[in-house]
Structures are given as structure tokens and as C-alpha cells.
Design a protein around this motif. Structure first.
Motif, PDB file in Angstrom:
ATOM      1  N   PRO A  78       0.776  -1.117  -0.005  1.00 46.82           N
ATOM      2  CA  PRO A  78      -0.052  -0.063   0.016  1.00 46.82           C
ATOM      3  C   PRO A  78       0.776   1.352  -0.002  1.00 46.82           C
ATOM      4  N   ARG A  79       0.743   2.228  -0.994  1.00 48.85           N
ATOM      5  CA  ARG A  79       1.572   3.360  -1.197  1.00 48.85           C
ATOM      6  C   ARG A  79       1.439   4.135   0.203  1.00 48.85           C
ATOM      7  N   ASP A  80       0.389   4.210   1.094  1.00 42.93           N
ATOM      8  CA  ASP A  80       0.528   4.905   2.096  1.00 42.93           C
ATOM      9  C   ASP A  80       1.290   4.577   3.007  1.00 42.93           C
ATOM     10  N   ARG A  81       1.675   3.379   3.058  1.00 42.62           N
ATOM     11  CA  ARG A  81       2.704   2.734   4.172  1.00 42.62           C
ATOM     12  C   ARG A  81       4.140   2.491   3.615  1.00 42.62           C
ATOM     13  N   ILE A  83       7.554   4.486   2.989  1.00 41.83           N
ATOM     14  CA  ILE A  83       8.552   5.541   2.898  1.00 41.83           C
ATOM     15  C   ILE A  83       9.679   5.327   2.002  1.00 41.83           C
ATOM     16  N   SER A  84       9.527   6.214   0.949  1.00 44.00           N
ATOM     17  CA  SER A  84      10.661   6.012  -0.249  1.00 44.00           C
ATOM     18  C   SER A  84      11.803   7.002  -0.131  1.00 44.00           C
ATOM     19  N   LEU A  85      12.870   6.196   0.136  1.00 42.10           N
ATOM     20  CA  LEU A  85      13.964   7.032   0.303  1.00 42.10           C
ATOM     21  C   LEU A  85      15.011   6.909  -0.927  1.00 42.10           C
ATOM     22  N   TYR A  86      15.930   7.818  -1.055  1.00 47.60           N
ATOM     23  CA  TYR A  86      16.683   7.483  -2.450  1.00 47.60           C
ATOM     24  C   TYR A  86      18.026   8.179  -2.219  1.00 47.60           C
ATOM     25  N   VAL A  87      18.864   7.303  -2.629  1.00 44.57           N
ATOM     26  CA  VAL A  87      20.583   7.725  -2.649  1.00 44.57           C
ATOM     27  C   VAL A  87      20.591   8.414  -4.066  1.00 44.57           C
ATOM     28  N   PRO A  88      21.584   9.428  -3.937  1.00 50.06           N
ATOM     29  CA  PRO A  88      21.844  10.317  -5.139  1.00 50.06           C
ATOM     30  C   PRO A  88      22.584   9.361  -6.105  1.00 50.06           C
ATOM     31  N   ARG A  89      22.598   9.585  -7.264  1.00 49.53           N
ATOM     32  CA  ARG A  89      23.161   9.124  -8.393  1.00 49.53           C
ATOM     33  C   ARG A  89      24.590   9.433  -8.607  1.00 49.53           C
ATOM     34  N   VAL A  90      25.543   8.793  -8.214  1.00 51.00           N
ATOM     35  CA  VAL A  90      26.840   9.097  -8.153  1.00 51.00           C
ATOM     36  C   VAL A  90      27.737   8.211  -9.120  1.00 51.00           C
ATOM     37  N   GLU A  91      28.670   8.614  -9.821  1.00 52.96           N
ATOM     38  CA  GLU A  91      29.216   7.584 -10.645  1.00 52.96           C
ATOM     39  C   GLU A  91      30.489   6.922  -9.997  1.00 52.96           C
ATOM     40  N   GLY A  92      30.608   5.761 -10.132  1.00 47.43           N
ATOM     41  CA  GLY A  92      31.745   4.908  -9.348  1.00 47.43           C
ATOM     42  C   GLY A  92      31.502   3.442  -9.592  1.00 47.43           C
ATOM     43  N   LYS A  93      32.449   3.040  -8.747  1.00 44.76           N
ATOM     44  CA  LYS A  93      32.437   1.550  -8.668  1.00 44.76           C
ATOM     45  C   LYS A  93      32.628   0.934  -7.362  1.00 44.76           C
ATOM     46  N   GLU A  94      31.842   0.104  -6.572  1.00 48.44           N
ATOM     47  CA  GLU A  94      31.983  -0.387  -5.422  1.00 48.44           C
ATOM     48  C   GLU A  94      33.225  -1.229  -5.212  1.00 48.44           C
ATOM     49  N   LYS A  95      33.831  -1.028  -4.168  1.00 55.24           N
ATOM     50  CA  LYS A  95      35.099  -1.268  -3.696  1.00 55.24           C
ATOM     51  C   LYS A  95      35.375  -2.862  -3.933  1.00 55.24           C
ATOM     52  N   ARG A  96      34.390  -3.794  -3.652  1.00 56.76           N
ATOM     53  CA  ARG A  96      34.515  -5.223  -3.540  1.00 56.76           C
ATOM     54  C   ARG A  96      34.277  -5.509  -5.187  1.00 56.76           C
ATOM     55  N   LEU A 135       1.465  18.706  -1.823  1.00 57.56           N
ATOM     56  CA  LEU A 135       1.772  18.823  -2.988  1.00 57.56           C
ATOM     57  C   LEU A 135       1.000  17.667  -3.878  1.00 57.56           C
ATOM     58  N   SER A 136       0.529  17.982  -5.131  1.00 58.14           N
ATOM     59  CA  SER A 136      -0.283  17.228  -5.968  1.00 58.14           C
ATOM     60  C   SER A 136       0.269  17.197  -7.332  1.00 58.14           C
ATOM     61  N   LYS A 137      -0.347  16.189  -7.928  1.00 55.93           N
ATOM     62  CA  LYS A 137      -0.100  15.953  -9.449  1.00 55.93           C
ATOM     63  C   LYS A 137      -0.523  17.344 -10.124  1.00 55.93           C
ATOM     64  N   VAL A 138      -1.748  18.238  -9.540  1.00 54.47           N
ATOM     65  CA  VAL A 138      -2.071  19.400 -10.295  1.00 54.47           C
ATOM     66  C   VAL A 138      -0.769  20.512 -10.274  1.00 54.47           C
ATOM     67  N   LEU A 173       8.081  10.868  -8.783  1.00 60.17           N
ATOM     68  CA  LEU A 173       8.729  12.032  -8.444  1.00 60.17           C
ATOM     69  C   LEU A 173       7.683  12.454  -7.230  1.00 60.17           C
ATOM     70  N   LEU A 174       6.262  12.381  -7.400  1.00 58.43           N
ATOM     71  CA  LEU A 174       5.437  13.109  -6.500  1.00 58.43           C
ATOM     72  C   LEU A 174       5.758  12.461  -5.144  1.00 58.43           C
ATOM     73  N   ILE A 175       5.598  10.993  -5.132  1.00 62.03           N
ATOM     74  CA  ILE A 175       5.840  10.340  -3.829  1.00 62.03           C
ATOM     75  C   ILE A 175       7.246  10.709  -3.146  1.00 62.03           C
ATOM     76  N   ALA A 176       8.167  10.850  -3.931  1.00 61.07           N
ATOM     77  CA  ALA A 176       9.632  11.268  -3.359  1.00 61.07           C
ATOM     78  C   ALA A 176       9.455  12.468  -2.893  1.00 61.07           C
ATOM     79  N   LEU A 177       9.109  13.344  -3.502  1.00 63.36           N
ATOM     80  CA  LEU A 177       8.997  14.761  -3.147  1.00 63.36           C
ATOM     81  C   LEU A 177       8.196  15.173  -1.804  1.00 63.36           C
TER      82      LEU A 177
END
Length: 193
Positions: A78-81, A83-96, A135-138, A173-177
Motif C-alpha cells: 500500500p503506497r500510504d505505508r 516511505i521512499s528514500l533515495y540515494v543520489p546517482r553518483v558515478e563510481g565502482k563499489e570497492k568489492r 503537493l499534488s499532480k496538479v 517524483l510526487l511520492i519522493a517529493l
């Protein structure tokens, strides 16, 4: 750095994402086993049961695979349950890894611990997620973020101002904002575009 106590279950893609989060938080962390969530019905049932009892945090990689997994989770829960979190898009390579990912960006496991700490801190010790704003789609339509030429580029620019990944649909985007910004912060960011 003292670990955060996160009362909500956190859903990530894989075991290395889980291990990275355990370096900054205490709490329940569940993995989707990457694309395994698409065929493991028992895991989907578990996540649905969790979301029925408590809000859940979804934190996936900022690449195409992460977007697809997040979208699938949002269709299961259920979308109301969520909590969307986002990490930034960073160029790179994981150490492993010997090679960068297909898109050449860092996943959750490759993010700096301080960034993950700051991302999760508002949820620590039972603090409720940011109250949903009006905030809404409008608003997105009126601000040229949907339904007009150049809307996708404007969404990408707005997403970047909040360290969100590019290519987000208007609904995503709406959910994240609603999670990461107040209405006033959103309006200020749109004015700065």
C-alpha cells in the motif's frame, strides 16, 4: 558515529546493501534478493504483512534495476505505508567489485556512511516520517513537470536539486517529493529551475 535506531523495516536490494546499512543503523533490514522479489511469492507475502502492521522504508539503487524493483515493491505494498528514500546517482565502482555496474553508478552499498546516516536520521527513534504535504499532480502540471514539452527534463532538473535519481515518472517524483521536501521547499526549487 552512534548507530541510528530505525523502528521501521527497511527494504533494500541485496545483502551488501544490508551490510552497509547495518554500519549506520540498528533495526530490521529485508532484502529483495535483487530481481528475486519477482518470483519469490513468500517474500512478497512477508513484505505485504509487514506493511499492514507498520510503515516500511524502500531504499533501492539509483539505476534502472533499482527503479524496476522499487516500482514492483510499490505495486505490492500500500503506497500510504511506504516511505521512499533515495540515494543520489553518483558515478563510481563499489570497492568489492572489479568492474563498475552496467550504468556505472554506485548502489546503496557504495554510498558514504555519512550520507546514509543523514538519509535515515529523520526516521530514527520513532520519529514519524515527514508529514505528507499538499503537493499534488496538479502542482506538477502547473509547474511544467508533466503534460508539456520538456517536462521530463524539468523533472530531472528538479530531482537533481533534491539528490533524487533522473528519469522518475511524475507519480514516482510526487511520492519522493512528498517524503523529502515540504511544499515550500518544492516551490522554491521549482522557482530556481
Amino acid at each position: 558515529m552512534e548507530k541510528l535506531k530505525i523502528p521501521y523495516p527497511v527494504i533494500v536490494e541485496g545483502k551488501y546493501d544490508r551490510l552497509r546499512l547495518l554500519s549506520v543503523m540498528e533495526g530490521q533490514i529485508f532484502t529483495t534478493d535483487g530481481f528475486g522479489i519477482f518470483k519469490r511469492h513468500e517474500k512478497a507475502a512477508l513484505l505485504r504483512a509487514l506493511a499492514a502492521k507498520t510503515p516500511v522504508v524502500v531504499l533501492t539503487d539509483p539505476d534502472g534495476a533499482g527503479t524496476l524493483i522499487r516500482s514492483h515493491l510499490l505495486s505490492l505494498l500500500p503506497r500510504d505505508r511506504v516511505i521512499s528514500l533515495y540515494v543520489p546517482r553518483v558515478e563510481g565502482k563499489e570497492k568489492r567489485k572489479s568492474e563498475p555496474s552496467a550504468e556505472g553508478v554506485l548502489g546503496v552499498e557504495g554510498q558514504e556512511r555519512t550520507l546514509l546516516f543523514e538519509l535515515l536520521a529523520p526516521l530514527a527513534d520513532g520519529a514519524p516520517p515527514r508529514a505528507e504535504n499538499r503537493l499534488s499532480k496538479v502542482d506538477l502540471f502547473e509547474d511544467g513537470l508533466t503534460g508539456c514539452a520538456g517536462a521530463a527534463a524539468r523533472r530531472d532538473a528538479l530531482a537533481a536539486s533534491f539528490s533524487l535519481p533522473p528519469g522518475m515518472t511524475p507519480n514516482a517524483l510526487l511520492i519522493a517529493l512528498r517524503t523529502v521536501a515540504s511544499y515550500e521547499e518544492y516551490k522554491a526549487a521549482v522557482a530556481a529551475l
